[in-house]
Design a protein around this motif. Structure first.
Motif, PDB file in Angstrom:
ATOM      1  N   LEU A 179     -27.232  58.252  12.474  1.00 16.96           N
ATOM      2  CA  LEU A 179     -28.348  59.260  11.829  1.00 16.96           C
ATOM      3  C   LEU A 179     -29.887  59.019  11.902  1.00 16.96           C
ATOM      4  O   LEU A 179     -31.086  59.688  12.721  1.00 16.96           O
ATOM      5  CB  LEU A 179     -27.798  59.972  10.232  1.00 16.96           C
ATOM      6  CG  LEU A 179     -28.890  61.203   9.799  1.00 16.96           C
ATOM      7  CD1 LEU A 179     -29.128  61.882  10.208  1.00 16.96           C
ATOM      8  CD2 LEU A 179     -28.476  61.205   7.885  1.00 16.96           C
ATOM      9  N   ALA A 180     -30.085  57.837  11.285  1.00 17.29           N
ATOM     10  CA  ALA A 180     -31.693  57.741  11.007  1.00 17.29           C
ATOM     11  C   ALA A 180     -32.078  57.341  12.155  1.00 17.29           C
ATOM     12  O   ALA A 180     -33.805  57.302  12.090  1.00 17.29           O
ATOM     13  CB  ALA A 180     -31.557  56.022  10.397  1.00 17.29           C
ATOM     14  N   VAL A 233     -24.548  56.181   9.054  1.00 13.95           N
ATOM     15  CA  VAL A 233     -26.009  56.587   8.625  1.00 13.95           C
ATOM     16  C   VAL A 233     -27.391  55.481   9.392  1.00 13.95           C
ATOM     17  O   VAL A 233     -27.946  57.088   9.909  1.00 13.95           O
ATOM     18  CB  VAL A 233     -25.715  56.387   6.932  1.00 13.95           C
ATOM     19  CG1 VAL A 233     -25.889  54.035   7.377  1.00 13.95           C
ATOM     20  CG2 VAL A 233     -27.109  57.178   6.322  1.00 13.95           C
ATOM     21  N   PHE A 248     -31.902  58.163   4.115  1.00 14.24           N
ATOM     22  CA  PHE A 248     -31.179  58.809   5.086  1.00 14.24           C
ATOM     23  C   PHE A 248     -29.575  58.445   3.710  1.00 14.24           C
ATOM     24  O   PHE A 248     -29.501  57.232   4.020  1.00 14.24           O
ATOM     25  CB  PHE A 248     -30.675  57.967   6.349  1.00 14.24           C
ATOM     26  CG  PHE A 248     -32.200  58.594   6.839  1.00 14.24           C
ATOM     27  CD1 PHE A 248     -32.520  59.640   8.034  1.00 14.24           C
ATOM     28  CD2 PHE A 248     -33.141  57.296   7.276  1.00 14.24           C
ATOM     29  CE1 PHE A 248     -32.852  59.506   9.033  1.00 14.24           C
ATOM     30  CE2 PHE A 248     -34.367  57.642   8.308  1.00 14.24           C
ATOM     31  CZ  PHE A 248     -34.420  58.690   9.153  1.00 14.24           C
ATOM     32  N   LYS A 286     -39.026  58.758   5.066  1.00 11.93           N
ATOM     33  CA  LYS A 286     -38.085  59.172   5.267  1.00 11.93           C
ATOM     34  C   LYS A 286     -36.274  58.677   5.034  1.00 11.93           C
ATOM     35  O   LYS A 286     -36.665  57.238   5.302  1.00 11.93           O
ATOM     36  CB  LYS A 286     -38.102  58.917   6.977  1.00 11.93           C
ATOM     37  CG  LYS A 286     -39.032  59.950   7.901  1.00 11.93           C
ATOM     38  CD  LYS A 286     -38.662  60.126   9.621  1.00 11.93           C
ATOM     39  CE  LYS A 286     -40.083  61.270   9.677  1.00 11.93           C
ATOM     40  NZ  LYS A 286     -41.109  60.719   9.007  1.00 11.93           N
ATOM     41  N   HIS A 295     -35.625  63.699   3.631  1.00 10.87           N
ATOM     42  CA  HIS A 295     -35.123  63.401   3.249  1.00 10.87           C
ATOM     43  C   HIS A 295     -33.168  63.884   4.595  1.00 10.87           C
ATOM     44  O   HIS A 295     -33.266  65.019   4.607  1.00 10.87           O
ATOM     45  CB  HIS A 295     -33.409  63.540   1.425  1.00 10.87           C
ATOM     46  CG  HIS A 295     -31.954  63.254   1.313  1.00 10.87           C
ATOM     47  ND1 HIS A 295     -32.268  61.497   1.530  1.00 10.87           N
ATOM     48  CD2 HIS A 295     -31.496  63.788   1.118  1.00 10.87           C
ATOM     49  CE1 HIS A 295     -31.499  61.162   1.028  1.00 10.87           C
ATOM     50  NE2 HIS A 295     -30.097  62.578   0.777  1.00 10.87           N
ATOM     51  N   HIS A 296     -32.660  63.375   4.623  1.00 11.68           N
ATOM     52  CA  HIS A 296     -31.283  63.487   5.816  1.00 11.68           C
ATOM     53  C   HIS A 296     -29.810  62.710   5.142  1.00 11.68           C
ATOM     54  O   HIS A 296     -30.465  61.617   4.414  1.00 11.68           O
ATOM     55  CB  HIS A 296     -31.813  62.795   7.143  1.00 11.68           C
ATOM     56  CG  HIS A 296     -32.993  63.268   7.953  1.00 11.68           C
ATOM     57  ND1 HIS A 296     -33.685  64.436   8.357  1.00 11.68           N
ATOM     58  CD2 HIS A 296     -34.077  63.181   7.053  1.00 11.68           C
ATOM     59  CE1 HIS A 296     -34.560  64.657   8.396  1.00 11.68           C
ATOM     60  NE2 HIS A 296     -35.287  63.593   7.900  1.00 11.68           N
ATOM     61  N   GLU A 297     -29.101  64.015   5.131  1.00 12.26           N
ATOM     62  CA  GLU A 297     -27.658  63.306   4.798  1.00 12.26           C
ATOM     63  C   GLU A 297     -26.920  63.717   6.251  1.00 12.26           C
ATOM     64  O   GLU A 297     -26.457  65.050   6.654  1.00 12.26           O
ATOM     65  CB  GLU A 297     -27.206  63.463   3.720  1.00 12.26           C
ATOM     66  CG  GLU A 297     -27.210  65.213   3.510  1.00 12.26           C
ATOM     67  CD  GLU A 297     -26.715  65.159   1.527  1.00 12.26           C
ATOM     68  OE1 GLU A 297     -25.665  65.941   1.342  1.00 12.26           O
ATOM     69  OE2 GLU A 297     -27.350  64.840   0.558  1.00 12.26           O
TER      70      GLU A 297
END
Length: 421
Positions: free
Chosen positions: A149-150, A146, A83, A81, A110-112
């Motif tokens: 978000l994580a 971030v 970020f 995972k 993946h995340h942004e």
């Protein structure tokens, strides 16, 4: 440490339990240092995989975080995972496309997130409260978002902090080497010329003034770490009485501390002196404070594989000419990752959580900064000249000179004074 002898009252003593020692006189060859560094980094990553909770990685798309992803991907069964964060201000402030390259290559989950100037501005008071001290690190705000978000997906995250300090990744190290060569060539007459030009650029170009001023001094006096800031630039802001007080205090505090650090490195080459200085100052007083405060504010545990003490100590044995080679800093790390990461990632210019402060102070933060720094309630005016602050704002808004770094420092200090006075 508390000590108590018989009937004596307990006494508090401070002792150093670890220090970094540079010993790179014995050159074992570049390949040896690459291979050993990779083994130690892989082992460090393995240790930091130990977790009973979900784990992720902060992925900027630079070599440091990408290296962690690249070396970790083969060690796990499930997709990693990752970020990332960016600003919608064009390529100069958005690394997410590079992060996506790494995410695609290693098939990560993946995340942004993209944050806006409005979000940045609204978070400033909370940032001041979370940091406790007036730390002027704008990238910390990006780090908070971030981390937040994580936290939606993981409880522990890895990041690439520390690589620049152990492998000599900052461009400033190379600039300093160039300045030293010029000093050796031009002699005293040349340094006097540099000093004259530096005075003429005072208040106009922070960067030009900084490097010209540095060119007049030996490394022990000119280098104050990654946050190096020209004394003349600061003193132009000071009220006379505050300047006198600062000169008195600096004689017995920061200057003495800097001298002690350089004294410990007597006989070492210029790069080793800078790396030691930054390890003892910039790394612990800025980068790690920022990383710790912002990650824990989001209830996220952050782990930093590059700062395993064994890797840090080993890197201190790598001769300086191996760390910076062919105009490339962090050369051992870059060669280590060839064949694992794309060369476009390995050899691209370092960005590191870029924040569009210059543009924001000319637009979204313009009224906020003017009101905060120029009102009757502004607490900075007891130390700094109001007319000089106003000049900085006007020149920056007119795009005559870029003063965003100074303006951000003033904003943070003013907000901190208002909260803590």
């Amino acid at each position: 440490m508390l000590k108590c002898n018989g009937q004596d009252k307990p006494t508090l003593t401070i002792s150093e339990y670890w220090d970094l020692k540079f010993d790179n006189q014995n050159d074992k060859g570049f390949d040896y240092y690459v291979d050993e560094s990779k083994k130690l980094l892989e082992n460090s990553i393995d240790l930091r995989l130990r977790s009973d909770v979900p784990l992720g990685i902060f992925l900027s798309g630079g070599i440091d975080s990408s290296a962690v992803v690249g070396l970790l991907a083969e060690r796990v069964k499930e997709p990693l995972k990752t970020f990332s964060i960016g600003y919608d201000f064009g390529k100069g402030f958005d690394e997410t496309p590079y992060a996506q390259i790494i995410a695609d290559k290693f098939k990560t989950d993946h995340h942004e997130i993209k944050i806006t100037p409005k979000q940045f501005k609204e978070f400033i008071p909370e940032y001041i409260a979370l940091m406790d001290e007036p730390v002027t690190e704008a990238a910390a705000i990006s780090l908070f978002f971030v981390a937040k978000l994580a936290k939606e997906k993981v409880t522990v995250a890895l990041s690439g902090e520390g690589s620049d300090e152990i492998f000599a990744g900052y461009d400033l190290y190379q600039y300093m080497s160039v300045l030293e060569k010029y000093r050796n060539v031009v002699g005293q007459r040349g340094t006097n010329f540099f000093a004259g030009v530096a005075n003429k650029t005072l208040g106009k170009s922070h960067k030009v003034s900084k490097y010209l001023t540095m060119a007049t001094q030996p490394i022990e006096k000119r280098y104050k770490g990654m946050s190096t800031y020209p004394d003349a630039q600061k003193e132009a802001l000071y009220k006379p009485e505050f300047k006198a007080l600062m000169e008195q205090q600096e004689q017995v505090s920061s200057r003495q501390f800097s001298k002690q650090l350089f004294d410990k490195m007597a006989g070492q080459d210029q790069l080793n002196k800078m790396l030691y200085f930054d390890t003892k100052t910039w790394l612990v007083d800025d980068l790690l404070i920022k990383a710790d405060r912002m990650s824990m504010a989001a209830s996220l545990e952050l782990r930093v594989p590059f700062l395993d003490y064994r890797l840090v100590e080993f890197a201190a044995t790598i001769p300086s000419h191996h760390k910076i080679k062919k105009g490339e800093g962090k050369y051992p790390l870059k060669k280590m990752m060839e064949g694992i990461l794309p060369n476009d990632i390995i050899y691209r210019k370092k960005m590191g959580f870029p924040t569009p402060l210059k543009l924001m102070f000319q637009n979204e933060l313009r009224d906020y900064a003017e009101t905060l720094l120029l009102s009757e309630e502004t607490k900075l005016h007891q130390f700094f000249r109001k007319d000089r602050i106003e000049q900085l704002i006007q020149e920056h808004n007119a795009d005559k000179y870029d003063h965003h770094k100074t303006l951000w420092q003033l904003v943070v200090l003013e907000e901190w004074l208002r909260k803590n006075s």
